[in-house]
Design a protein around this motif. Structure first.
Motif, short mmCIF file in Angstrom:
data_model
loop_
_atom_site.label_atom_id
_atom_site.label_comp_id
_atom_site.label_asym_id
_atom_site.label_seq_id
_atom_site.Cartn_x
_atom_site.Cartn_y
_atom_site.Cartn_z
N TYR A 217 0.84 -1.19 0.00
CA TYR A 217 0.00 0.00 0.00
C TYR A 217 0.88 1.24 0.00
O TYR A 217 1.95 1.25 0.63
CB TYR A 217 -0.91 0.01 1.23
N GLU A 218 0.41 2.28 -0.70
CA GLU A 218 1.13 3.55 -0.62
C GLU A 218 1.10 4.07 0.81
O GLU A 218 2.12 4.51 1.35
CB GLU A 218 0.49 4.58 -1.57
N VAL A 219 -0.09 4.04 1.41
CA VAL A 219 -0.23 4.43 2.82
C VAL A 219 -0.97 3.31 3.54
O VAL A 219 -2.10 2.96 3.19
CB VAL A 219 -1.01 5.75 2.99
N LEU A 220 -0.31 2.75 4.53
CA LEU A 220 -0.92 1.71 5.35
C LEU A 220 -1.22 2.33 6.71
O LEU A 220 -0.35 2.96 7.33
CB LEU A 220 0.04 0.53 5.50
N ILE A 221 -2.47 2.18 7.17
CA ILE A 221 -2.92 2.76 8.43
C ILE A 221 -3.26 1.63 9.39
O ILE A 221 -4.01 0.72 9.04
CB ILE A 221 -4.15 3.67 8.21
N ASN B 127 -6.93 8.74 -5.80
CA ASN B 127 -6.26 7.59 -6.40
C ASN B 127 -5.19 6.97 -5.51
O ASN B 127 -4.59 5.96 -5.88
CB ASN B 127 -5.63 7.99 -7.74
N ILE B 128 -4.94 7.57 -4.37
CA ILE B 128 -3.93 7.01 -3.48
C ILE B 128 -4.41 5.66 -2.94
O ILE B 128 -5.59 5.47 -2.65
CB ILE B 128 -3.62 8.00 -2.32
N LYS B 129 -3.49 4.71 -2.83
CA LYS B 129 -3.83 3.35 -2.39
C LYS B 129 -3.64 3.26 -0.88
O LYS B 129 -2.52 3.24 -0.38
CB LYS B 129 -2.95 2.33 -3.11
N VAL B 130 -4.77 3.23 -0.18
CA VAL B 130 -4.78 3.25 1.30
C VAL B 130 -5.33 1.93 1.83
O VAL B 130 -6.39 1.47 1.39
CB VAL B 130 -5.64 4.42 1.84
N GLY B 131 -4.63 1.34 2.78
CA GLY B 131 -5.12 0.16 3.48
C GLY B 131 -5.28 0.46 4.97
O GLY B 131 -4.46 1.19 5.54
N ILE C 150 -15.47 2.95 7.20
CA ILE C 150 -14.25 2.84 6.38
C ILE C 150 -14.49 3.59 5.07
O ILE C 150 -15.48 3.34 4.39
CB ILE C 150 -13.95 1.35 6.06
N PRO C 151 -13.62 4.53 4.69
CA PRO C 151 -13.84 5.26 3.42
C PRO C 151 -13.93 4.30 2.24
O PRO C 151 -13.23 3.29 2.19
CB PRO C 151 -12.58 6.14 3.32
N LYS C 152 -14.82 4.62 1.32
CA LYS C 152 -15.13 3.69 0.22
C LYS C 152 -13.91 3.30 -0.61
O LYS C 152 -13.82 2.18 -1.09
CB LYS C 152 -16.21 4.30 -0.68
N ARG C 153 -12.99 4.21 -0.81
CA ARG C 153 -11.85 3.89 -1.68
C ARG C 153 -10.65 3.33 -0.90
O ARG C 153 -9.60 3.08 -1.48
CB ARG C 153 -11.43 5.13 -2.49
N ALA C 154 -10.84 3.12 0.39
CA ALA C 154 -9.79 2.48 1.19
C ALA C 154 -10.05 0.98 1.25
O ALA C 154 -11.19 0.52 1.12
CB ALA C 154 -9.76 3.05 2.60
N THR C 155 -9.00 0.20 1.44
CA THR C 155 -9.13 -1.25 1.60
C THR C 155 -9.12 -1.58 3.09
O THR C 155 -8.20 -1.21 3.81
CB THR C 155 -7.96 -1.99 0.92
N TRP C 156 -10.17 -2.27 3.54
CA TRP C 156 -10.24 -2.69 4.93
C TRP C 156 -9.56 -4.05 5.06
O TRP C 156 -10.03 -5.03 4.49
CB TRP C 156 -11.69 -2.75 5.39
N ILE C 157 -8.48 -4.10 5.82
CA ILE C 157 -7.79 -5.36 6.11
C ILE C 157 -8.26 -5.78 7.49
O ILE C 157 -7.80 -5.27 8.51
CB ILE C 157 -6.26 -5.16 6.08
N LYS C 158 -9.23 -6.69 7.53
CA LYS C 158 -9.86 -7.07 8.81
C LYS C 158 -8.95 -8.06 9.54
O LYS C 158 -9.11 -9.27 9.44
CB LYS C 158 -11.24 -7.67 8.56
N ASP C 159 -8.01 -7.49 10.24
CA ASP C 159 -6.94 -8.29 10.85
C ASP C 159 -6.28 -7.46 11.95
O ASP C 159 -6.56 -6.27 12.08
CB ASP C 159 -5.92 -8.67 9.76
N SER C 160 -5.39 -8.08 12.68
CA SER C 160 -4.65 -7.38 13.73
C SER C 160 -3.18 -7.25 13.33
O SER C 160 -2.58 -8.22 12.86
CB SER C 160 -4.72 -8.16 15.04
N ALA C 161 -2.63 -6.06 13.52
CA ALA C 161 -1.19 -5.90 13.37
C ALA C 161 -0.51 -6.56 14.56
O ALA C 161 -1.00 -6.47 15.68
CB ALA C 161 -0.83 -4.42 13.29
N ASP D 285 2.63 -10.70 5.84
CA ASP D 285 3.36 -9.44 5.91
C ASP D 285 2.82 -8.46 4.88
O ASP D 285 2.62 -8.83 3.71
CB ASP D 285 4.85 -9.67 5.67
N LEU D 286 2.60 -7.22 5.30
CA LEU D 286 2.15 -6.16 4.40
C LEU D 286 3.24 -5.10 4.32
O LEU D 286 3.88 -4.78 5.33
CB LEU D 286 0.85 -5.52 4.92
N THR D 287 3.44 -4.55 3.12
CA THR D 287 4.46 -3.51 2.96
C THR D 287 3.81 -2.19 2.60
O THR D 287 2.65 -2.13 2.18
CB THR D 287 5.49 -3.91 1.90
N TYR D 288 4.59 -1.12 2.78
CA TYR D 288 4.03 0.22 2.60
C TYR D 288 5.12 1.18 2.13
O TYR D 288 6.33 0.93 2.30
CB TYR D 288 3.46 0.73 3.94
#
Length: 415
Positions: free
Chosen positions: A5-9, A29-33, A68-79, A96-99
């Motif tokens: 993801y460009e920005v991982l939250i 257009n930014i790719k947000v997770g 969750i904002p419509k254009r964001a990807t919800w990763i239903k998980d725990s860091a 593993d997720l990268t950013y």
């Protein structure tokens, strides 16, 4: 599933959702997770009112999917951990997720072991907390028949540090109306030295305490709870002092003093989540280490942190997040486009709406230096001094702020 993801939250609370919404409004257009395991998003600021029987708990909850904002990807998980050298976040079940850029905003959690005995009694018997089960608080307030009502808090940082006393003022008012106040003593035992850190607010609150005949005990550090015997045990700080003394049943055990209670409200001891505390991103106290003005991590330039998890010397509130988000978003955008941060600086602004009675509230707004900084917009509500109790502020708390939260803040709109 996408792994980069460009920005991982990390976090689907107020800070995470607001940051994502603001980023996507600026660049669709930014790719947000967003990594968030919970199914439900809560407006916790209303839980004081729930605990006082004047707000519906169900109205504080909405499905996480709806915020969750419509254009964001919800990763239903725990860091579960970090490898910042490789721009990587570990998760419980998604691998593993990268950013390119990371925003850390998982909020805080509770460590009951810091006050032995508390876990066994909290939200049971006559012990309650608006932080964990405000409906139980209201049940106990409603059914209280007199005796010693103890309001207290631990020595850790808290969400909205004024919350442990807000419910006390409302409970006292309810007991007055239900005719059990005359058979009760209301005690506020706090590890602090003063009722509130802003002099203008403290003066008003001391007047409220006097009007309500509340016994204030400063320098009381809660160290353990004896549930079976209903005793809260304290050690004293150097600044132990008292205001408006009331005789209640106490015990001594060496240097400890125990207060017998018939009702107790407390805040649970708060800490950063374990995966933060044990990571290279934390400071010595276990909180996320960020620059207090830029909110950029002190050692990793592409990591930002905000909200309750951040090691910032100000109150942990949603109002603080509202001022932190624009700083993080601007800095993220400049890092992406020019590899630098901006001049927009977070000044420590936070706000604590302190309800003092049904239909009355003061609004404490302040910065890192504890300057009283009222929002000029309050003039539009015909409020000339928000350090004084006002019914319009109560209306703002009960109706205005929830509306703004769901319809403006979480959607990335200016408030």
């Amino acid at each position: 599933m996408d792994k980069h993801y460009e920005v991982l939250i990390i976090g689907g609370g107020t800070a995470g959702i607001m940051t994502a919404a603001n980023l996507l409004r600026a660049d669709r257009n930014i790719k947000v997770g967003i990594i968030e395991p919970a199914d439900t998003h809560y407006y916790q600021a209303a839980w004081t009112l729930v605990g006082a029987g004047t707000y519906d708990y169900q109205k504080t909850a909405r499905p996480m999917a709806s915020v969750i904002p419509k254009r964001a990807t919800w990763i239903k998980d725990s860091a579960t951990g970090f490898d910042p050298e490789n721009n990587l976040v570990k998760t419980a079940s998604s691998g593993d997720l990268t950013y390119d850029y990371l925003v850390v905003a998982p909020g805080l959690t509770y460590d009951m072991d810091l006050v032995p005995g508390l876990a066994e009694v909290l939200d049971k018997d006559v012990v309650c907390s608006n932080y964990t089960d405000p409906e139980h608080t209201w049940k106990l307030i409603k059914n209280f028949e007199g005796g010693t009502a103890l309001f207290t808090q631990p020595t850790t940082p808290l969400k909205c540090g004024g919350a442990p006393q807000k419910i006390m003022y409302l409970a006292e008012s309810h007991w007055r109306k239900s005719h059990v106040r005359g058979a009760s003593q209301v005690i506020f035992a706090t590890p602090g030295t003063i009722i509130f850190g802003i002099p203008q607010i403290a003066q008003t609150l001391m007047n409220v305490v006097g009007r309500k005949d509340i016994n204030l005990r400063f320098g009381y550090k809660l160290v353990k709870v004896d549930g079976p015997n209903r005793i809260a045990w304290y050690e004293f700080a150097d600044h132990e002092k008292e205001y408006n003394h009331k005789e209640v049943k106490t015990e001594k055990d060496g240097k400890l003093t125990g207060i017998h209670y018939d009702f107790m409200h407390t805040a649970p001891p708060s800490v950063a989540p374990e995966f933060i505390r044990k990571s290279v991103l934390a400071n010595e106290a276990g909180w996320l280490e960020v620059h207090k003005h830029s909110l950029q991590h002190l050692r990793y330039a592409n990591i930002f942190g905000l909200g309750d998890v951040a090691a910032l010397p100000t109150a942990k509130t949603g109002a603080a997040v509202r001022k932190q988000v624009p700083v993080v978003v601007e800095n993220l955008q400049l890092m992406r486009s020019r590899n630098r941060i901006g001049s927009n600086a977070y000044n420590g602004y936070s706000s604590c709406p302190i309800v003092t009675d049904y239909g009355k509230m003061v609004l404490a707004e302040f910065d890192y230096d504890n300057n009283f900084t009222p929002d000029p917009k309050l003039k539009q509500l015909l409020i000339s001094d928000s350090a004084k109790e006002h019914w319009r502020l109560w209306m703002l708390k009960k109706y205005g702020l929830p509306y703004l939260y769901w319809n403006k803040m979480l959607k990335g709109k200016d408030v």
